[in-house]
Design a protein around this motif. Structure first.
Motif, short mmCIF file in Angstrom:
data_model
loop_
_atom_site.label_atom_id
_atom_site.label_comp_id
_atom_site.label_asym_id
_atom_site.label_seq_id
_atom_site.Cartn_x
_atom_site.Cartn_y
_atom_site.Cartn_z
N ARG A 417 6.93 -2.88 23.99
CA ARG A 417 7.36 -4.21 23.53
C ARG A 417 7.56 -5.08 24.76
O ARG A 417 8.57 -5.01 25.45
CB ARG A 417 8.66 -4.09 22.73
CG ARG A 417 9.09 -5.36 22.04
CD ARG A 417 8.17 -5.69 20.88
NE ARG A 417 8.63 -6.82 20.12
CZ ARG A 417 9.40 -6.73 19.02
NH1 ARG A 417 9.79 -5.53 18.60
NH2 ARG A 417 9.75 -7.79 18.35
N LEU A 418 6.58 -5.91 25.06
CA LEU A 418 6.61 -6.77 26.23
C LEU A 418 7.03 -8.19 25.91
O LEU A 418 7.41 -8.92 26.83
CB LEU A 418 5.23 -6.79 26.92
CG LEU A 418 4.70 -5.44 27.38
CD1 LEU A 418 3.33 -5.61 28.01
CD2 LEU A 418 5.65 -4.78 28.35
N GLY A 419 6.95 -8.61 24.69
CA GLY A 419 7.30 -9.97 24.32
C GLY A 419 8.03 -10.00 23.00
O GLY A 419 8.55 -8.98 22.50
N ARG A 420 8.08 -11.17 22.41
CA ARG A 420 8.78 -11.30 21.13
C ARG A 420 7.98 -10.72 19.98
O ARG A 420 8.54 -10.43 18.92
CB ARG A 420 9.09 -12.77 20.85
CG ARG A 420 7.89 -13.65 20.69
CD ARG A 420 8.26 -15.10 20.45
NE ARG A 420 7.10 -15.93 20.15
CZ ARG A 420 6.58 -16.10 18.94
NH1 ARG A 420 7.13 -15.47 17.92
NH2 ARG A 420 5.53 -16.87 18.75
N LEU A 421 6.68 -10.55 20.15
CA LEU A 421 5.82 -10.01 19.10
C LEU A 421 5.57 -8.53 19.33
O LEU A 421 5.62 -8.04 20.47
CB LEU A 421 4.48 -10.76 19.06
CG LEU A 421 4.56 -12.26 18.77
CD1 LEU A 421 3.17 -12.88 18.81
CD2 LEU A 421 5.22 -12.53 17.42
N LYS A 422 5.32 -7.82 18.27
CA LYS A 422 5.01 -6.41 18.32
C LYS A 422 3.51 -6.20 18.16
O LYS A 422 2.85 -6.90 17.38
CB LYS A 422 5.76 -5.67 17.20
CG LYS A 422 5.69 -4.16 17.30
CD LYS A 422 6.53 -3.52 16.20
CE LYS A 422 6.46 -2.00 16.31
NZ LYS A 422 7.25 -1.35 15.22
N PHE A 423 3.00 -5.25 18.93
CA PHE A 423 1.56 -5.02 18.89
C PHE A 423 1.16 -4.43 17.54
O PHE A 423 1.79 -3.49 17.04
CB PHE A 423 1.15 -4.07 20.02
CG PHE A 423 -0.30 -3.68 19.98
CD1 PHE A 423 -1.28 -4.56 20.40
CD2 PHE A 423 -0.68 -2.44 19.50
CE1 PHE A 423 -2.62 -4.21 20.36
CE2 PHE A 423 -2.00 -2.08 19.46
CZ PHE A 423 -2.98 -2.97 19.89
N GLN A 424 0.14 -5.00 16.98
CA GLN A 424 -0.42 -4.52 15.71
C GLN A 424 -1.86 -4.09 15.96
O GLN A 424 -2.68 -4.88 16.45
CB GLN A 424 -0.38 -5.61 14.64
CG GLN A 424 1.03 -6.02 14.26
CD GLN A 424 1.05 -7.08 13.18
OE1 GLN A 424 -0.01 -7.54 12.75
NE2 GLN A 424 2.24 -7.48 12.75
N ALA A 425 -2.13 -2.84 15.66
CA ALA A 425 -3.47 -2.31 15.89
C ALA A 425 -4.48 -3.03 15.02
O ALA A 425 -4.21 -3.32 13.84
CB ALA A 425 -3.49 -0.81 15.60
N PRO A 426 -5.65 -3.35 15.56
CA PRO A 426 -6.66 -4.05 14.74
C PRO A 426 -7.25 -3.11 13.69
O PRO A 426 -7.14 -1.88 13.77
CB PRO A 426 -7.71 -4.47 15.78
CG PRO A 426 -7.56 -3.49 16.89
CD PRO A 426 -6.10 -3.13 16.93
N ASP A 427 -7.87 -3.70 12.70
CA ASP A 427 -8.50 -2.91 11.64
C ASP A 427 -9.72 -2.18 12.18
O ASP A 427 -10.42 -2.66 13.09
CB ASP A 427 -8.93 -3.82 10.48
CG ASP A 427 -7.73 -4.51 9.84
OD1 ASP A 427 -6.62 -3.95 9.95
OD2 ASP A 427 -7.91 -5.61 9.28
N LEU A 428 -9.95 -1.00 11.62
CA LEU A 428 -11.11 -0.21 12.03
C LEU A 428 -12.39 -0.83 11.48
O LEU A 428 -12.42 -1.30 10.33
CB LEU A 428 -10.97 1.23 11.54
CG LEU A 428 -9.80 2.04 12.14
CD1 LEU A 428 -9.72 3.41 11.47
CD2 LEU A 428 -9.99 2.21 13.63
N ASP A 429 -13.41 -0.84 12.30
CA ASP A 429 -14.72 -1.34 11.86
C ASP A 429 -15.43 -0.19 11.13
O ASP A 429 -15.99 0.73 11.76
CB ASP A 429 -15.55 -1.81 13.05
CG ASP A 429 -14.89 -2.99 13.74
OD1 ASP A 429 -14.15 -3.72 13.06
OD2 ASP A 429 -15.10 -3.17 14.97
#
Length: 489
Positions: A417-429
């Motif tokens: 957690r580096l900022g105010r947002l949380k990382f969300q993994a992208p959808d799988l292709d």
């Protein structure tokens, strides 16, 4: 001076006089006569007064003060004249006199000196013709020309100015104040440490090897790096040697590779089982998203009871019916016989009761001490069980340490957690079974390389997670219909 001007006017009035000015034709009528003005008024004193002779006299005085250090009339004869007793070397004397005469003629033609001053200089130059072998003494002309004026030379302020003098003085005062307090500057401390190390015989720094030492180490002239031949202390003080980089800065923020290889199910012509594994993984991701949405919906659901006809009727009638005042019932018994609060008072303990309680407390303390001694003796017979318990605790501690270490290793591959947002993994292709193509020509492109690299930087903790900026119009859009369009419609 008036007689000289009169003589000049008389010479100019003669018919055979030739003037330097071509405008004068020799007629006495053309010569301007002196104006007869009234000198009783103060404004005509300087306007019509001839002070040229006074100025020449003052110039002559100034010249004598500069050249001879004072008026020549006031100087003694010994400083102006000397007795010539003859010259042994007759050959060199005329040559020196010629040089003096040439200098005398040069002064007469080139400079505007008075005759008296030039004569004094001439005799002074003649005095310099001294005998051979006495050249070590300074020449008399040099002694005469030395500045012995009574007026001091102006002080050159720029010669006494120093750059950053105020700053240097302030630093010196601060150093003196710290030295009085016993605080030494950093350079002085390092110098004392080096002297102490040198006195004790401990090598502080490696001394550079001399270039003329045949036992010195050789290096490749065409190598990429250059050897440091200078003193290490000199390189550190001159900031030419870089500071050692901390080891923590060499560690990568994530152990994930820069480019993650897609599984075999993501190929353009994958195996059946590999493709099914990829579909199962995508299905699990979608199921997690649905469960999170359902859990959020349950948390935000309204938990109040549903209104019925009876509850709604009570809400409508509430406040319309006035209830009668209910009088509180009095108790049957009289208020005189009732007693409020505790009536019994605690009696004071006697001396016998106090001694008995004290003996009871001492007896209880002795019983607890005896019990502790018995428990300690019984522990001697429980060494096996105690050793087994310690071994079990050590195993449990090792398991927790291993689990903690495994969690730390797993955290290295997870986005932080580096900022105010949380990382969300992208959808799988993922492509479904009926969407697979048998060749690269029929393959449909999916995803974006730029977006994939951007998400990879976020996943490897190189940049903080970001979201696309939302465009918000500051003013309200106004739609108008043009006249030409209105006519057509």
């Amino acid at each position: 001076m008036a007689a000289a001007r009169k003589h000049k006017r008389m010479a100019a009035s003669q018919p055979g006089f030739l003037s330097f000015n071509s405008g004068l034709d020799g007629n006495s009528s053309d010569i301007k006569r002196r104006k007869r003005v009234n000198k009783n008024k103060k404004k005509n004193w300087n306007k019509y007064s001839d002070i040229q002779d006074v100025e020449e006299f003052l110039d002559d005085v100034r010249l004598q003060e500069k050249a001879a250090g004072g008026l020549i009339a006031e100087k003694p004869d010994a400083s102006l004249f000397f007795v010539d007793t003859g010259e042994k070397n007759k050959e060199t004397q005329p040559r020196k006199i010629k040089k003096v005469l040439s200098l005398y003629s040069l002064l007469c033609h080139c400079f505007f000196f008075p005759a008296q001053s030039i004569t004094v200089l001439f005799f002074s130059l003649l005095e310099t013709t001294v005998k051979k072998g006495k050249r070590s003494k300074p020449l008399r002309i040099d002694l005469i020309l030395q500045p012995d004026s009574r007026i001091p030379a102006p002080k050159n302020v720029l010669a006494f100015q120093q750059p950053n003098a105020k700053k240097q003085r302030r630093m010196a005062e601060k150093a003196a104040r710290l030295a009085a307090m016993g605080v030494l500057p950093r350079r002085e401390k390092l110098l004392q440490l080096r002297r102490a190390a040198a006195a004790s015989g401990l090598p502080v720094k490696e001394t550079p090897v001399a270039n003329n030492n045949p036992a010195r180490a050789f290096y490749d002239l065409w190598s990429a790096g250059t050897p440091e031949t200078a003193d290490p202390y000199y390189l550190e003080q001159t900031k030419k040697k870089l500071v050692k980089r901390p080891d923590r800065l060499n560690e990568k923020p994530s152990v994930l590779p820069a480019i993650e290889v897609v599984g075999p199910g993501g190929s353009y012509n994958p195996d059946f089982f590999s493709h099914q594994d990829l579909l199962r993984e995508a299905h699990e991701v979608e199921v997690k998203k649905l469960k999170a949405e359902e859990r959020l919906a349950r948390q935000l659901a309204v938990k109040e009871d549903i209104a019925t006809e009876e509850s709604s009727f009570k809400e409508q009638v509430e406040g319309l019916i006035e209830e009668g005042d209910v009088e509180p019932e009095e108790p049957e018994g009289g208020s005189e016989d009732t007693v409020i609060g505790p009536t019994a008072t605690q009696e004071k303990k006697t001396e016998k009761q106090r001694r008995k309680e004290k003996a009871q407390r001492i007896k209880e303390l002795r019983r607890k001490a005896e019990r502790q001694m018995i428990d300690k003796q019984q522990q001697l017979f429980q060494l096996r069980s105690i050793r087994a318990n310690l071994k079990t605790q050590e195993q449990r501690t090792k398991q927790r340490q291993a689990q903690r270490k495994a969690n730390q290793e797993a955290q290295k591959s997870m986005p932080r957690r580096l900022g105010r947002l949380k990382f969300q993994a992208p959808d799988l292709d993922v492509q479904l079974s009926h969407e697979l193509a048998g060749s690269l020509r029929g393959l449909k492109p999916e995803g974006s390389i730029l977006k994939d690299r951007f998400m990879s930087l976020q996943k490897r903790n190189l940049i903080e997670p970001r979201e696309r900026a939302k465009f918000k119009r500051k003013y309200k859009v106004k739609y108008t219909e043009k006249r030409a369009f209105r006519e057509i419609v």
